[in-house]
Design a protein around this motif. Structure first.
Motif, PDB file in Angstrom:
ATOM      1  N   GLU A  84      -8.614  -5.914  -9.171  1.00 10.21           N
ATOM      2  CA  GLU A  84      -8.070  -4.645  -9.666  1.00 10.21           C
ATOM      3  C   GLU A  84      -6.732  -4.305  -9.028  1.00 10.21           C
ATOM      4  N   GLY A  85      -6.293  -5.100  -8.046  1.00 10.16           N
ATOM      5  CA  GLY A  85      -5.047  -4.824  -7.347  1.00 10.16           C
ATOM      6  C   GLY A  85      -3.822  -5.051  -8.214  1.00 10.16           C
ATOM      7  N   SER A  86      -2.726  -4.400  -7.838  1.00  8.65           N
ATOM      8  CA  SER A  86      -1.485  -4.542  -8.602  1.00  8.65           C
ATOM      9  C   SER A  86      -0.278  -4.839  -7.712  1.00  8.65           C
ATOM     10  N   ARG A  87      -0.474  -4.818  -6.380  1.00  7.35           N
ATOM     11  CA  ARG A  87       0.617  -5.094  -5.447  1.00  7.35           C
ATOM     12  C   ARG A  87       0.178  -6.166  -4.461  1.00  7.35           C
ATOM     13  N   ALA A  88       1.167  -6.777  -3.821  1.00  5.68           N
ATOM     14  CA  ALA A  88       0.881  -7.891  -2.921  1.00  5.68           C
ATOM     15  C   ALA A  88      -0.116  -7.523  -1.834  1.00  5.68           C
ATOM     16  N   GLU A  89       0.022  -6.342  -1.239  1.00  3.93           N
ATOM     17  CA  GLU A  89      -0.866  -5.958  -0.143  1.00  3.93           C
ATOM     18  C   GLU A  89      -2.308  -5.790  -0.595  1.00  3.93           C
ATOM     19  N   GLU A  90      -2.512  -5.565  -1.901  1.00  2.00           N
ATOM     20  CA  GLU A  90      -3.861  -5.433  -2.443  1.00  2.00           C
ATOM     21  C   GLU A  90      -4.427  -6.778  -2.899  1.00  2.00           C
ATOM     22  N   LEU A  91      -3.559  -7.727  -3.145  1.00  2.00           N
ATOM     23  CA  LEU A  91      -3.958  -9.014  -3.703  1.00  2.00           C
ATOM     24  C   LEU A  91      -4.048 -10.129  -2.670  1.00  2.00           C
TER      25      LEU A  91
END
Length: 225
Positions: A84-91
């Motif tokens: 569900e992530g959309s940015r590098a820090e979430e992925l």
């Protein structure tokens, strides 16, 4: 003996992302630079994690199959968060598993194996990104010429390290496979010779046909991967 270090094998021109790099930009970075992963660095250039193709593909795997032939896979909570992530820090996969430039190929390879990763960001004493080393980079030591391997074994291992006369023990190398033959004073020296030869960069295997003068016995040929 000289063992090639991570610094000698790593890629220095590293494509990197920031924590707020969006999903589509990450995909573009991988595609345009022909890489399979990028380190995510903070404002000081220190690796926080790594975003790989596998991390990004979770988003596709989490989508419903339009054909209805495959069910949506079960994902753990952390996998769901990545999907569900959309940015590098979430992925990204975090924390980053890093190497130091002075490490040998063996040290880097063991860390990759134990941590189940395919590449290691390389950092300095302040944990700032210097480069990245992949499994393919480490395998380059096995492209070393047979003659260079033979010269190191004969000159560094047998003569300078062990003080043996080159006529006592000879080494032949073919496709990285080392064949030792000859005679030494003590039988206990034979496994030492084999062990040191296995440690030479580019060696694939070692076999030994070596006689010891103290008991006149010829050891059974040995082979090591």
């Amino acid at each position: 003996m000289h063992h090639r270090t991570v610094e000698e094998l790593m890629s220095r021109d590293v494509v990197r992302a920031r924590p707020d790099t969006p999903f589509k930009e990450l995909v573009r970075l991988l595609e345009e630079n022909d890489v399979t992963a990028v380190p995510v660095v903070d404002e000081l250039g220190r690796p926080m994690g790594v975003v790989s193709e596998a991390d990004l593909l979770r988003k596709s795997a989490d989508q419903a199959d339009p054909t209805g032939r495959t069910p949506i896979p079960h994902l753990e909570a952390w996998e769901r968060a990545k999907a569900e992530g959309s940015r590098a820090e979430e992925l990204m996969s975090a924390p980053a598993v890093c190497a130091r430039p002075e490490w040998t190929v063996v040290e880097a390879a063991r860390l990759m194996e134990t941590q189940n990763v395919k590449r290691l960001p390389v950092v300095d004493e302040a944990d700032r990104l210097l480069g990245i080393v992949s499994r393919g980079d480490l395998l380059r030591v096995f492209l070393r010429r047979d003659e260079a391997i033979r010269e190191e074994i004969t000159g560094d291992v047998l003569r300078r390290t062990l003080g043996l006369d080159p006529r006592d023990v000879t080494a032949e190398v073919r496709d990285g496979r080392v064949a030792l033959a000859g005679t030494v004073e003590h039988r206990s020296l034979i496994p030492v010779i084999e062990q040191l030869c296995r440690g030479v960069d580019g060696v694939v295997s070692v076999t030994a046909q070596i006689t010891s003068r103290t008991d006149g016995a010829r050891d059974t040929p040995t082979g090591t991967p």
